[in-house]
Design a protein around this motif. Structure first.
Motif, PDB file in Angstrom:
ATOM      1  N   ALA A 190     -15.989  32.319 -42.879  1.00  0.00           N
ATOM      2  CA  ALA A 190     -15.573  31.979 -41.439  1.00  0.00           C
ATOM      3  C   ALA A 190     -14.365  30.335 -42.197  1.00  0.00           C
ATOM      4  O   ALA A 190     -13.483  30.077 -41.816  1.00  0.00           O
ATOM      5  N   VAL A 191     -15.204  29.893 -43.232  1.00  0.00           N
ATOM      6  CA  VAL A 191     -14.029  28.817 -43.679  1.00  0.00           C
ATOM      7  C   VAL A 191     -12.774  29.694 -44.814  1.00  0.00           C
ATOM      8  O   VAL A 191     -11.378  29.071 -44.637  1.00  0.00           O
ATOM      9  N   LEU A 192     -13.081  30.230 -45.416  1.00  0.00           N
ATOM     10  CA  LEU A 192     -12.132  31.514 -45.606  1.00  0.00           C
ATOM     11  C   LEU A 192     -11.220  31.988 -44.856  1.00  0.00           C
ATOM     12  O   LEU A 192      -9.719  31.680 -45.412  1.00  0.00           O
ATOM     13  N   GLY A 193     -11.408  31.771 -43.670  1.00  0.00           N
ATOM     14  CA  GLY A 193     -10.634  32.760 -42.751  1.00  0.00           C
ATOM     15  C   GLY A 193      -9.620  31.451 -41.893  1.00  0.00           C
ATOM     16  O   GLY A 193      -8.695  31.966 -41.661  1.00  0.00           O
ATOM     17  N   ALA A 194     -10.151  30.559 -42.276  1.00  0.00           N
ATOM     18  CA  ALA A 194      -9.814  29.166 -41.159  1.00  0.00           C
ATOM     19  C   ALA A 194      -8.705  28.787 -41.918  1.00  0.00           C
ATOM     20  O   ALA A 194      -7.397  28.105 -41.935  1.00  0.00           O
ATOM     21  N   LEU A 195      -8.859  29.164 -43.087  1.00  0.00           N
ATOM     22  CA  LEU A 195      -7.760  28.508 -44.623  1.00  0.00           C
ATOM     23  C   LEU A 195      -6.568  28.776 -44.607  1.00  0.00           C
ATOM     24  O   LEU A 195      -6.104  28.996 -45.470  1.00  0.00           O
ATOM     25  N   ARG A 196      -6.382  30.421 -44.044  1.00  0.00           N
ATOM     26  CA  ARG A 196      -5.211  31.469 -44.638  1.00  0.00           C
ATOM     27  C   ARG A 196      -3.928  30.215 -43.553  1.00  0.00           C
ATOM     28  O   ARG A 196      -2.559  30.766 -43.753  1.00  0.00           O
ATOM     29  N   GLU A 197      -4.338  28.870 -42.619  1.00  0.00           N
ATOM     30  CA  GLU A 197      -3.640  28.264 -42.561  1.00  0.00           C
ATOM     31  C   GLU A 197      -3.805  27.095 -43.231  1.00  0.00           C
ATOM     32  O   GLU A 197      -5.870  26.801 -43.286  1.00  0.00           O
ATOM     33  N   GLU A 198      -3.376  26.197 -43.793  1.00  0.00           N
ATOM     34  CA  GLU A 198      -3.671  24.218 -44.266  1.00  0.00           C
ATOM     35  C   GLU A 198      -3.997  23.943 -43.150  1.00  0.00           C
ATOM     36  O   GLU A 198      -4.118  23.737 -42.280  1.00  0.00           O
ATOM     37  N   ARG A 199      -5.274  23.093 -43.731  1.00  0.00           N
ATOM     38  CA  ARG A 199      -5.474  22.220 -43.443  1.00  0.00           C
ATOM     39  C   ARG A 199      -6.745  21.691 -43.710  1.00  0.00           C
ATOM     40  O   ARG A 199      -6.984  21.446 -44.876  1.00  0.00           O
ATOM     41  N   TYR A 200      -6.366  20.079 -43.280  1.00  0.00           N
ATOM     42  CA  TYR A 200      -7.514  19.070 -43.541  1.00  0.00           C
ATOM     43  C   TYR A 200      -8.744  19.101 -43.162  1.00  0.00           C
ATOM     44  O   TYR A 200      -9.077  19.846 -42.609  1.00  0.00           O
ATOM     45  N   GLY A 201      -9.809  18.618 -44.414  1.00  0.00           N
ATOM     46  CA  GLY A 201     -11.141  18.868 -44.110  1.00  0.00           C
ATOM     47  C   GLY A 201     -11.112  18.382 -42.510  1.00  0.00           C
ATOM     48  O   GLY A 201     -12.117  18.696 -42.222  1.00  0.00           O
ATOM     49  N   TYR A 202     -11.444  17.153 -41.552  1.00  0.00           N
ATOM     50  CA  TYR A 202     -11.462  17.190 -40.268  1.00  0.00           C
ATOM     51  C   TYR A 202     -11.171  18.118 -39.538  1.00  0.00           C
ATOM     52  O   TYR A 202     -11.924  18.639 -38.870  1.00  0.00           O
ATOM     53  N   ALA A 204     -10.008  38.979 -48.000  1.00  0.00           N
ATOM     54  CA  ALA A 204      -9.314  40.578 -46.989  1.00  0.00           C
ATOM     55  C   ALA A 204     -11.050  41.550 -47.588  1.00  0.00           C
ATOM     56  O   ALA A 204     -11.964  42.467 -46.834  1.00  0.00           O
ATOM     57  N   ARG A 205     -11.454  41.595 -49.039  1.00  0.00           N
ATOM     58  CA  ARG A 205     -12.355  42.307 -49.651  1.00  0.00           C
ATOM     59  C   ARG A 205     -13.979  41.869 -48.761  1.00  0.00           C
ATOM     60  O   ARG A 205     -14.606  43.124 -48.212  1.00  0.00           O
ATOM     61  N   LEU A 206     -14.070  40.781 -48.614  1.00  0.00           N
ATOM     62  CA  LEU A 206     -15.073  39.910 -48.160  1.00  0.00           C
ATOM     63  C   LEU A 206     -15.662  40.474 -46.536  1.00  0.00           C
ATOM     64  O   LEU A 206     -16.605  40.787 -45.966  1.00  0.00           O
ATOM     65  N   LEU A 207     -14.248  40.382 -45.295  1.00  0.00           N
ATOM     66  CA  LEU A 207     -13.601  41.317 -44.006  1.00  0.00           C
ATOM     67  C   LEU A 207     -14.471  42.024 -44.335  1.00  0.00           C
ATOM     68  O   LEU A 207     -14.991  42.867 -42.968  1.00  0.00           O
ATOM     69  N   GLY A 208     -14.059  42.733 -45.131  1.00  0.00           N
ATOM     70  CA  GLY A 208     -14.192  44.719 -44.928  1.00  0.00           C
ATOM     71  C   GLY A 208     -15.365  44.915 -45.514  1.00  0.00           C
ATOM     72  O   GLY A 208     -16.163  45.731 -44.495  1.00  0.00           O
ATOM     73  N   GLU A 209     -16.316  43.950 -46.126  1.00  0.00           N
ATOM     74  CA  GLU A 209     -17.679  44.022 -46.825  1.00  0.00           C
ATOM     75  C   GLU A 209     -18.538  43.668 -45.097  1.00  0.00           C
ATOM     76  O   GLU A 209     -19.710  44.267 -44.812  1.00  0.00           O
ATOM     77  N   TRP A 210     -18.142  42.443 -44.758  1.00  0.00           N
ATOM     78  CA  TRP A 210     -18.987  42.259 -43.084  1.00  0.00           C
ATOM     79  C   TRP A 210     -18.361  42.882 -42.578  1.00  0.00           C
ATOM     80  O   TRP A 210     -19.609  42.904 -41.072  1.00  0.00           O
ATOM     81  N   ASN A 211     -17.747  44.102 -42.039  1.00  0.00           N
ATOM     82  CA  ASN A 211     -17.545  44.782 -40.633  1.00  0.00           C
ATOM     83  C   ASN A 211     -18.402  46.157 -41.767  1.00  0.00           C
ATOM     84  O   ASN A 211     -18.741  46.656 -40.368  1.00  0.00           O
ATOM     85  N   ALA A 212     -18.541  46.190 -42.573  1.00  0.00           N
ATOM     86  CA  ALA A 212     -19.715  48.136 -42.858  1.00  0.00           C
ATOM     87  C   ALA A 212     -20.520  47.134 -42.290  1.00  0.00           C
ATOM     88  O   ALA A 212     -21.588  47.925 -42.251  1.00  0.00           O
ATOM     89  N   ILE A 213     -21.033  46.053 -42.965  1.00  0.00           N
ATOM     90  CA  ILE A 213     -22.273  45.399 -42.928  1.00  0.00           C
ATOM     91  C   ILE A 213     -23.257  45.757 -41.595  1.00  0.00           C
ATOM     92  O   ILE A 213     -24.203  45.848 -41.485  1.00  0.00           O
ATOM     93  N   SER A 214     -21.992  44.744 -40.210  1.00  0.00           N
ATOM     94  CA  SER A 214     -22.131  44.892 -39.081  1.00  0.00           C
ATOM     95  C   SER A 214     -22.443  46.227 -38.131  1.00  0.00           C
ATOM     96  O   SER A 214     -22.918  46.496 -36.968  1.00  0.00           O
ATOM     97  N   GLU A 215     -21.821  47.120 -38.710  1.00  0.00           N
ATOM     98  CA  GLU A 215     -21.712  48.572 -38.241  1.00  0.00           C
ATOM     99  C   GLU A 215     -22.871  49.169 -38.976  1.00  0.00           C
ATOM    100  O   GLU A 215     -23.166  49.638 -38.204  1.00  0.00           O
ATOM    101  N   SER A 216     -23.443  48.886 -39.823  1.00  0.00           N
ATOM    102  CA  SER A 216     -24.848  49.449 -40.264  1.00  0.00           C
ATOM    103  C   SER A 216     -25.563  48.893 -39.251  1.00  0.00           C
ATOM    104  O   SER A 216     -26.473  49.563 -38.875  1.00  0.00           O
TER     105      SER A 216
END
Length: 113
Positions: free
Chosen positions: A23-35, A92-104
């Motif tokens: 989730a953090v990696l996905g959210a940081l596709r856009e620049e953000r500060y901690g808050y 990108a790689r983790l999202l692929g893994e997440w989707n494969a695990i979710s489908e399984s």
């Protein structure tokens, strides 16, 4: 708290911990500060304490997945984070893994019908 609830809570926290990295990696596709990062995670249904978020951000930066810089905004110094090129690839790689695990899991639990 009954033992079942205690066990459920421990397992829920364990499951959630791994999900937060994604989730953090996905959210940081856009620049953000901690808050603002913390707020966006909470709005998405993934609240995280500051005491867990900042060590996670430091670890991801040390691993080369994030970059950060200090800037002044509204007369306050804030540290802004965003994905590094390696972070984008790992996401990108983790999202692929997440989707494969979710489908399984959906197939195993019969929820894919």
């Amino acid at each position: 708290m009954p033992i079942e609830e205690d066990l459920f809570e421990k397992l829920r926290v364990e499951l959630r911990r791994g999900s937060l990295v994604l989730a953090v990696l996905g959210a940081l596709r856009e620049e953000r500060y901690g808050y603002t990062l913390r707020t966006s995670l909470e709005e998405a249904g993934l609240p995280i304490d500051e005491g867990a978020l900042y060590p996670l951000l430091r670890r991801l930066e040390t691993q080369g997945l994030l970059t950060s810089e200090w800037r002044e905004e509204a007369k306050r110094n804030k540290r802004f984070y965003r994905l590094s090129p390696d972070g984008l690839e790992i996401l990108a790689r983790l999202l692929g893994e997440w989707n494969a695990i979710s489908e399984s899991i959906l197939r195993l639990t019969g929820k894919d019908k």
